[in-house]
Design a protein around this motif. Structure first.
Motif, PDB file in Angstrom:
ATOM      1  N   LEU A 392       3.140 -12.268   0.919  1.00 50.01           N
ATOM      2  CA  LEU A 392       2.841 -11.679  -0.379  1.00 50.01           C
ATOM      3  C   LEU A 392       2.356 -10.234  -0.220  1.00 50.01           C
ATOM      4  O   LEU A 392       2.721  -9.359  -1.013  1.00 50.01           O
ATOM      5  N   GLN A 393       1.567  -9.978   0.811  1.00 47.32           N
ATOM      6  CA  GLN A 393       1.092  -8.615   1.042  1.00 47.32           C
ATOM      7  C   GLN A 393       2.247  -7.678   1.395  1.00 47.32           C
ATOM      8  O   GLN A 393       2.263  -6.513   0.985  1.00 47.32           O
ATOM      9  N   ARG A 394       3.228  -8.182   2.134  1.00 45.00           N
ATOM     10  CA  ARG A 394       4.373  -7.343   2.481  1.00 45.00           C
ATOM     11  C   ARG A 394       5.247  -7.046   1.256  1.00 45.00           C
ATOM     12  O   ARG A 394       5.807  -5.959   1.129  1.00 45.00           O
ATOM     13  N   PHE A 395       5.362  -8.020   0.332  1.00 44.85           N
ATOM     14  CA  PHE A 395       6.067  -7.755  -0.925  1.00 44.85           C
ATOM     15  C   PHE A 395       5.315  -6.687  -1.730  1.00 44.85           C
ATOM     16  O   PHE A 395       5.927  -5.799  -2.338  1.00 44.85           O
ATOM     17  N   ALA A 396       3.991  -6.781  -1.736  1.00 45.76           N
ATOM     18  CA  ALA A 396       3.191  -5.791  -2.459  1.00 45.76           C
ATOM     19  C   ALA A 396       3.395  -4.402  -1.865  1.00 45.76           C
ATOM     20  O   ALA A 396       3.524  -3.404  -2.602  1.00 45.76           O
ATOM     21  N   LEU A 397       3.449  -4.322  -0.538  1.00 46.04           N
ATOM     22  CA  LEU A 397       3.661  -3.037   0.122  1.00 46.04           C
ATOM     23  C   LEU A 397       5.048  -2.486  -0.197  1.00 46.04           C
ATOM     24  O   LEU A 397       5.215  -1.290  -0.453  1.00 46.04           O
ATOM     25  N   ALA A 398       6.050  -3.362  -0.195  1.00 44.51           N
ATOM     26  CA  ALA A 398       7.412  -2.925  -0.522  1.00 44.51           C
ATOM     27  C   ALA A 398       7.465  -2.356  -1.933  1.00 44.51           C
ATOM     28  O   ALA A 398       8.053  -1.290  -2.170  1.00 44.51           O
ATOM     29  N   ARG A 399       6.841  -3.040  -2.861  1.00 47.86           N
ATOM     30  CA  ARG A 399       6.880  -2.597  -4.258  1.00 47.86           C
ATOM     31  C   ARG A 399       6.214  -1.231  -4.431  1.00 47.86           C
ATOM     32  O   ARG A 399       6.669  -0.385  -5.199  1.00 47.86           O
ATOM     33  N   VAL A 400       5.125  -1.011  -3.694  1.00 52.67           N
ATOM     34  CA  VAL A 400       4.423   0.266  -3.769  1.00 52.67           C
ATOM     35  C   VAL A 400       5.261   1.393  -3.159  1.00 52.67           C
ATOM     36  O   VAL A 400       5.429   2.460  -3.756  1.00 52.67           O
ATOM     37  N   ASP A 411      -6.119  -0.923   0.213  1.00 49.70           N
ATOM     38  CA  ASP A 411      -7.378  -1.673   0.269  1.00 49.70           C
ATOM     39  C   ASP A 411      -7.207  -2.877   1.179  1.00 49.70           C
ATOM     40  O   ASP A 411      -6.647  -3.895   0.774  1.00 49.70           O
ATOM     41  N   GLU A 412      -7.676  -2.779   2.420  1.00 53.12           N
ATOM     42  CA  GLU A 412      -7.505  -3.839   3.415  1.00 53.12           C
ATOM     43  C   GLU A 412      -6.028  -4.226   3.520  1.00 53.12           C
ATOM     44  O   GLU A 412      -5.656  -5.402   3.485  1.00 53.12           O
ATOM     45  N   ALA A 413      -5.180  -3.216   3.671  1.00 47.02           N
ATOM     46  CA  ALA A 413      -3.732  -3.410   3.566  1.00 47.02           C
ATOM     47  C   ALA A 413      -3.146  -4.325   4.621  1.00 47.02           C
ATOM     48  O   ALA A 413      -2.090  -4.924   4.421  1.00 47.02           O
ATOM     49  N   THR A 414      -3.793  -4.434   5.781  1.00 46.92           N
ATOM     50  CA  THR A 414      -3.222  -5.246   6.854  1.00 46.92           C
ATOM     51  C   THR A 414      -4.053  -6.477   7.173  1.00 46.92           C
ATOM     52  O   THR A 414      -3.755  -7.203   8.117  1.00 46.92           O
ATOM     53  N   ARG A 416      -4.271  -9.312   5.803  1.00 45.72           N
ATOM     54  CA  ARG A 416      -3.596 -10.598   5.605  1.00 45.72           C
ATOM     55  C   ARG A 416      -2.518 -10.852   6.646  1.00 45.72           C
ATOM     56  O   ARG A 416      -1.866 -11.885   6.615  1.00 45.72           O
ATOM     57  N   LEU A 417      -2.320  -9.914   7.562  1.00 43.41           N
ATOM     58  CA  LEU A 417      -1.192  -9.993   8.479  1.00 43.41           C
ATOM     59  C   LEU A 417      -1.646 -10.374   9.886  1.00 43.41           C
ATOM     60  O   LEU A 417      -2.749 -10.026  10.311  1.00 43.41           O
ATOM     61  N   ASP A 418      -0.767 -11.063  10.604  1.00 42.92           N
ATOM     62  CA  ASP A 418      -1.014 -11.349  12.013  1.00 42.92           C
ATOM     63  C   ASP A 418      -0.891 -10.054  12.803  1.00 42.92           C
ATOM     64  O   ASP A 418      -0.366  -9.049  12.299  1.00 42.92           O
ATOM     65  N   PRO A 419      -1.387 -10.017  14.052  1.00 43.42           N
ATOM     66  CA  PRO A 419      -1.382  -8.762  14.811  1.00 43.42           C
ATOM     67  C   PRO A 419      -0.012  -8.109  14.949  1.00 43.42           C
ATOM     68  O   PRO A 419       0.097  -6.880  14.865  1.00 43.42           O
ATOM     69  N   VAL A 420       1.040  -8.900  15.172  1.00 44.43           N
ATOM     70  CA  VAL A 420       2.376  -8.313  15.355  1.00 44.43           C
ATOM     71  C   VAL A 420       2.829  -7.614  14.078  1.00 44.43           C
ATOM     72  O   VAL A 420       3.232  -6.444  14.077  1.00 44.43           O
ATOM     73  N   ASN A 421       2.753  -8.324  12.938  1.00 47.17           N
ATOM     74  CA  ASN A 421       3.160  -7.718  11.670  1.00 47.17           C
ATOM     75  C   ASN A 421       2.184  -6.627  11.239  1.00 47.17           C
ATOM     76  O   ASN A 421       2.570  -5.645  10.600  1.00 47.17           O
ATOM     77  N   GLN A 422       0.907  -6.800  11.585  1.00 42.61           N
ATOM     78  CA  GLN A 422      -0.101  -5.794  11.277  1.00 42.61           C
ATOM     79  C   GLN A 422       0.260  -4.463  11.933  1.00 42.61           C
ATOM     80  O   GLN A 422       0.221  -3.405  11.301  1.00 42.61           O
ATOM     81  N   GLU A 424       3.237  -3.526  12.953  1.00 44.63           N
ATOM     82  CA  GLU A 424       4.489  -3.008  12.403  1.00 44.63           C
ATOM     83  C   GLU A 424       4.273  -2.361  11.035  1.00 44.63           C
ATOM     84  O   GLU A 424       4.834  -1.297  10.737  1.00 44.63           O
ATOM     85  N   VAL A 425       3.440  -3.003  10.181  1.00 46.23           N
ATOM     86  CA  VAL A 425       3.172  -2.439   8.862  1.00 46.23           C
ATOM     87  C   VAL A 425       2.367  -1.149   8.990  1.00 46.23           C
ATOM     88  O   VAL A 425       2.625  -0.169   8.280  1.00 46.23           O
ATOM     89  N   ALA A 426       1.389  -1.131   9.909  1.00 45.75           N
ATOM     90  CA  ALA A 426       0.632   0.096  10.150  1.00 45.75           C
ATOM     91  C   ALA A 426       1.578   1.210  10.606  1.00 45.75           C
ATOM     92  O   ALA A 426       1.435   2.372  10.197  1.00 45.75           O
ATOM     93  N   GLY A 427       2.559   0.858  11.438  1.00 44.94           N
ATOM     94  CA  GLY A 427       3.539   1.839  11.874  1.00 44.94           C
ATOM     95  C   GLY A 427       4.381   2.357  10.719  1.00 44.94           C
ATOM     96  O   GLY A 427       4.720   3.544  10.661  1.00 44.94           O
ATOM     97  N   LEU A 428       4.714   1.463   9.781  1.00 42.37           N
ATOM     98  CA  LEU A 428       5.489   1.858   8.611  1.00 42.37           C
ATOM     99  C   LEU A 428       4.694   2.827   7.734  1.00 42.37           C
ATOM    100  O   LEU A 428       5.223   3.831   7.247  1.00 42.37           O
TER     101      LEU A 428
END
Length: 461
Positions: A392-400, A411-414, A416-422, A424-428
């Motif tokens: 759900l957090q990744r969908f929210a990030l995509a929409r933004v 606001d605490e963007a990562t 909700r994510l496990d370290p691997v996805n955390q 990757e999203v931080a990299g994005l």
């Protein structure tokens, strides 16, 4: 030691897809079980199968024995009689565990009064709030509390239920180091009191502190199980290695970055709620492509500062200046509690389609971004309550990001994510700041993450 909770060959599926396959585990008294793995790996589905709260569209087979009784063979009414009495659940999103129309003390009082029929429910609730550091928030509604405060209230309610089995889903997300240590101590006390504890987390440090047994899940299967200390110190599966290596403490620090023109500025900001003052004469400037972290304990005003800058909350005094010519829609917020950002009964596909039509977006850009965020096409059919917190957090990030923002309050963007996805999203986000000039205000409780991800940090006390 007698095993009180045993799961054998648990399989959870939709009409056309297997989500959890052949999962088996045991939880004993004094030996907690921790499930580790990426978002969408099936961890929360296991807890929901035990609790009996799987969505009606999912089918569970196998066996789940609690003191010899197969829970999967009980009907819905029989399962509900166990809730809050023999089985307790601390859900991943505290927002969904709390009644938005009730004050904090009232919610805790109800547990003592109606579950245990205690005459001194009021005094017990007051003591419970004091124990989790929420005595001053007893008359607050959930929307008046930070995510960390809501998490502590939900934990106090789970403790008050005094159940035989306690299922805990991501208990440390959104908490600073002090409060996380407090959560660990409380969970260990639950184990010492004879409670059966099953914890779902992507927090490696939390798993290590809890001890007991750890099970790593990937794509709905257990890929490695063993004593927690051994598994984390000497993993045998490649995915476990990658999970540990992606912990924020191992991230490469952001290279020195020269910010571009001013995107947003707050000057002389003052904010208080009643007699509680969050900050006085606070000023912040963020340029294009700059990442500024805001660090501090739960309730220190981090989210409030972001809300003031993005324009959803006014300061008591001071002013905010934004880059001229940028439409208000390009100043965006990524919410700490993803369910708060979505319509509960709308599928993710409809939410995205509405965004595309409303803002005239390129559908191919949508597909590209969803692929980069590892959001499979089948997830478009799901409603918010049917997704994991990370999905759900990744969908929210995509929409933004699809709205091409110039400023993002994350606001605490990562969290909700496990370290691997955390990672990757931080990299994005870092890529968006460098390539598109996106200015980011990044709220976190993790000072180590702030030091590695951001250009500079604001510390609130």
């Amino acid at each position: 030691m007698m095993t009180a909770l045993r799961i054998e060959d648990l399989t959870i599926r939709t009409a056309d897809r297997v989500l959890v396959s052949g999962f088996s585990a045991a939880v004993g008294r004094g030996e907690p079980l921790t499930l580790l793995g990426e978002s969408g790996s099936g961890k929360s589905l296991v807890a929901q199968a035990i609790m009996g709260t799987l969505p009606s569209s999912l089918i569970a087979s196998g066996q789940i024995f609690l003191d010899g009784t197969d829970l999967l063979r009980l009907d819905g009414a029989a399962r509900r009689t166990l809730w809050g009495r023999r089985i307790g659940l601390l859900p991943q999103e505290p927002w969904t565990a709390l009644d938005p129309t009730m004050r904090a003390k009232g919610q805790l009082t109800e547990v003592h009064r109606y579950v245990h029929r205690r005459r001194d429910a009021d005094s017990l609730a007051a003591a419970g709030l004091e124990e989790v550091g929420l005595a001053d928030a007893s008359e607050h509604y959930p929307f008046q509390m930070s995510g960390g405060m809501c998490q502590r209230l939900a934990l106090a309610m789970a403790h008050a239920a005094d159940t035989q089995v306690l299922l805990v889903d991501e208990p440390s997300k959104g908490l600073d180091g002090t409060l996380r240590a407090d959560v660990v101590a409380r969970l260990r006390r639950e184990v010492a009191a004879g409670r059966l504890l099953l914890t779902i987390t992507h927090d490696i440090a939390l798993a290590r502190s809890l001890g007991g047994t750890a099970c790593v899940m990937l794509d709905g299967q257990a890929v490695e199980t063993g004593p927690t200390a051994r598994l984390l110190d000497a993993p045998t599966h490649a995915y476990t290695w990658s999970l540990i290596a992606a912990d924020p403490s191992a991230w490469r620090p952001r290279a020195p970055w020269e910010p571009g023109p001013l995107v947003i500025e707050g000057t002389g900001l003052v904010k208080a709620f009643g007699r509680r003052r969050l900050f006085t004469d606070l000023s912040v400037r963020i340029g294009a492509g700059e990442i500024v972290a805001v660090v501090g304990p739960s309730g220190s005003g981090k989210t409030t500062l972001g809300n003031i800058l993005v324009g959803t909350e006014p300061p008591d005094r001071g002013w905010v200046r934004r880059a001229p010519g940028a439409a208000s829609v390009r100043f965006q917020k990524l919410y700490q509690d993803p369910p708060a950002a979505f319509v509960p009964h709308q599928t993710m596909g409809r939410a995205l389609d509405h965004l595309v039509r409303r803002h005239g977006l390129d559908p191919e850009r949508v597909e590209d971004l969803l692929a980069r965020l590892k959001l499979l096409p089948g997830l478009r059919k799901q409603r918010p309550g049917e997704l994991s917190g990370g999905e759900l957090q990744r969908f929210a990030l995509a929409r933004v990001l699809l709205l091409n923002p110039v400023f993002l309050f994350a606001d605490e963007a990562t969290s909700r994510l496990d370290p691997v996805n955390q990672m990757e999203v931080a990299g994005l986000l870092r890529e968006a700041s460098e390539r598109d000039g996106l200015a980011i205000l990044f709220v976190t409780h993790d000072l180590g993450m702030a030091e590695r991800f951001a250009d500079r940090a604001i510390i609130l006390h």
